[in-house]
Design an enzyme around this catalytic site. Structure first.
Site, PDB file in Angstrom:
ATOM      1  N   TYR A   1     -28.446  -6.874 -47.560  1.00 43.98           N
ATOM      2  CA  TYR A   1     -27.430  -7.594 -47.836  1.00 43.98           C
ATOM      3  C   TYR A   1     -27.646  -8.287 -49.427  1.00 43.98           C
ATOM      4  O   TYR A   1     -26.866  -8.659 -49.986  1.00 43.98           O
ATOM      5  CB  TYR A   1     -27.758  -8.945 -47.145  1.00 43.98           C
ATOM      6  CG  TYR A   1     -27.577  -9.191 -45.840  1.00 43.98           C
ATOM      7  CD1 TYR A   1     -26.892  -8.124 -45.071  1.00 43.98           C
ATOM      8  CD2 TYR A   1     -28.247 -10.089 -44.913  1.00 43.98           C
ATOM      9  CE1 TYR A   1     -26.709  -8.062 -43.861  1.00 43.98           C
ATOM     10  CE2 TYR A   1     -27.937 -10.133 -43.491  1.00 43.98           C
ATOM     11  CZ  TYR A   1     -27.256  -8.954 -42.842  1.00 43.98           C
ATOM     12  OH  TYR A   1     -27.200  -8.907 -41.669  1.00 43.98           O
TER      13      TYR A   1
ATOM     14  N   LYS B   1     -34.685  -7.998 -41.744  1.00 41.11           N
ATOM     15  CA  LYS B   1     -34.436  -6.694 -41.184  1.00 41.11           C
ATOM     16  C   LYS B   1     -34.909  -5.697 -41.712  1.00 41.11           C
ATOM     17  O   LYS B   1     -34.946  -5.465 -42.840  1.00 41.11           O
ATOM     18  CB  LYS B   1     -32.981  -6.834 -40.649  1.00 41.11           C
ATOM     19  CG  LYS B   1     -32.299  -8.257 -40.321  1.00 41.11           C
ATOM     20  CD  LYS B   1     -30.637  -7.921 -39.974  1.00 41.11           C
ATOM     21  CE  LYS B   1     -30.220  -9.334 -39.611  1.00 41.11           C
ATOM     22  NZ  LYS B   1     -29.857 -10.105 -40.677  1.00 41.11           N
TER      23      LYS B   1
ATOM     24  N   ASP C   1     -31.091 -16.237 -42.531  1.00 36.95           N
ATOM     25  CA  ASP C   1     -30.974 -14.905 -42.150  1.00 36.95           C
ATOM     26  C   ASP C   1     -30.684 -13.867 -43.359  1.00 36.95           C
ATOM     27  O   ASP C   1     -29.704 -14.150 -43.938  1.00 36.95           O
ATOM     28  CB  ASP C   1     -29.839 -14.896 -41.139  1.00 36.95           C
ATOM     29  CG  ASP C   1     -29.784 -13.216 -40.139  1.00 36.95           C
ATOM     30  OD1 ASP C   1     -30.359 -13.102 -39.451  1.00 36.95           O
ATOM     31  OD2 ASP C   1     -29.131 -12.681 -40.981  1.00 36.95           O
TER      32      ASP C   1
ATOM     33  N   HIS D   1     -32.539  -3.494 -37.788  1.00 35.23           N
ATOM     34  CA  HIS D   1     -31.093  -3.716 -38.275  1.00 35.23           C
ATOM     35  C   HIS D   1     -29.969  -3.102 -37.232  1.00 35.23           C
ATOM     36  O   HIS D   1     -29.029  -3.789 -36.779  1.00 35.23           O
ATOM     37  CB  HIS D   1     -30.823  -3.690 -39.553  1.00 35.23           C
ATOM     38  CG  HIS D   1     -29.603  -4.580 -40.321  1.00 35.23           C
ATOM     39  ND1 HIS D   1     -29.418  -4.648 -41.601  1.00 35.23           N
ATOM     40  CD2 HIS D   1     -28.469  -4.831 -39.598  1.00 35.23           C
ATOM     41  CE1 HIS D   1     -28.473  -5.510 -41.776  1.00 35.23           C
ATOM     42  NE2 HIS D   1     -27.907  -5.709 -40.643  1.00 35.23           N
TER      43      HIS D   1
END
Length: 317
Positions: free
Chosen positions: A54, A84, A49, A117
């Site tokens: 990130y 996302k 994921d 997201h």
């Protein structure tokens, strides 16, 4: 659902129950992340994921390519990758370019799952985090979801879904969707059990993916409440096991868990060969006070469309 995967979407695409998360604050060093992903694949992890937010798409992509090259998996099709749509790209005209950018970063031809997201848009082209309070914009749900559907039609995403959506916001997506969301990825743990949302998702055939199952200690959004819960401590001592993840599995959800050590990666896999008793499940259900930990504060602004925690979650707090 088989023991270790869920069939999601109209195509019944198999999603492994256990995903390795790549969100960390600060972001992990690329080399550390690559080594962790390769170690995880050796241990049997197949679901990963990520998100542009990130800053881990590129090292994850490099690790997955290396795993195929090394023969740790036979082909890309054995892996399940979730990414996302970030807030700055949550606009009509920007969704397809955003998934194409993620695919390029990940060195992939398709994503297994692509999620919105947060139910928030921000000024296009500005990727700074936290988002500045003047940069929040109302999300055009119809335009954004229509383009998420286009990602699916183009073959860029096998399945599409949402993340951090309340019951009300999820119902709005369902009311406009030609292709309904396959997944809603949300905070869920014994201290925030999400019963109302899970009932809605179950009734609509939407799989819930839980994050912060163990409290995300060490992250800026994390908490010690789970590890400090007396009920969970007592059950854990009786079992000699990590209770929260087994509880989530028995509740019928998939989960994203994060670790950068081999020992924890192994420990997190040991949830499938034992069970909680009915009494233990009852105690978790009734004796743990409920408290949302990830309140979305960083996505709320007096100058934006969502001005309070109550508005973010539509009273589900």
């Amino acid at each position: 659902m088989s023991a270790l995967s869920f069939a999601i979407g109209s195509v019944s695409h198999l999603m492994p129950v256990l995903a390795l998360g790549t969100a960390a604050s600060p972001p992990p060093e690329p080399m550390v992340l690559k080594q962790t992903v390769l170690e995880a694949i050796k241990l049997g992890y197949r679901h990963f994921d990520t998100s542009p937010r990130y800053q881990t798409e590129e090292p994850l992509g490099e690790a997955l390519a290396e795993a195929v090259f090394q023969g740790l998996v036979q082909s890309r099709s054995e892996l399940f990758v979730t990414s996302k749509l970030w807030c700055a790209d949550a606009h009509g005209g920007l969704v397809v370019p955003a998934i194409q950018r993620s695919l390029k970063n990940l060195k992939l031809d398709y994503l297994d799952l692509y999620l919105i997201h947060w139910p928030v848009s921000s000024k296009p082209g500005k990727y700074k985090f936290p988002i500045e309070e003047d940069d929040f914009l109302p999300m055009d749900y119809e335009a954004v979801w229509s383009e998420m559907e286009e990602c699916h039609r183009l073959g860029a995403a096998k399945c599409i879904g949402v993340s951090n959506f309340s019951c009300k916001k999820l119902q709005h997506i369902l009311s406009i969707a030609k292709i309904p969301p396959s997944v809603n990825q949300v905070e869920m743990s014994p201290v925030w059990q999400q019963r109302k949302l899970r009932e809605l998702c179950k009734s609509k055939g939407i799989v819930v993916t839980a994050y912060s199952v163990l409290g995300s200690r060490g992250a800026f959004w994390g908490t010690h409440k789970i590890m400090e819960s007396n009920v969970l401590k007592e059950i854990a001592e009786a079992k000699g096991k990590t209770v929260s993840m087994r509880w989530a599995y028995e509740e019928g959800v998939s989960m994203v868990v994060k670790s950068f050590t081999k020992e924890r990666l192994e420990e997190n896999q040991k949830i499938f060969d034992w069970s909680l008793t009915e009494e233990e499940k009852q105690r978790i259900s009734t004796e743990i006070s409920q408290c949302r930990i990830v309140d979305g504060e960083v996505y709320i602004s007096e100058k934006g469309p969502i001005k309070s925690v109550t508005e973010m979650w539509d009273g589900e707090i």
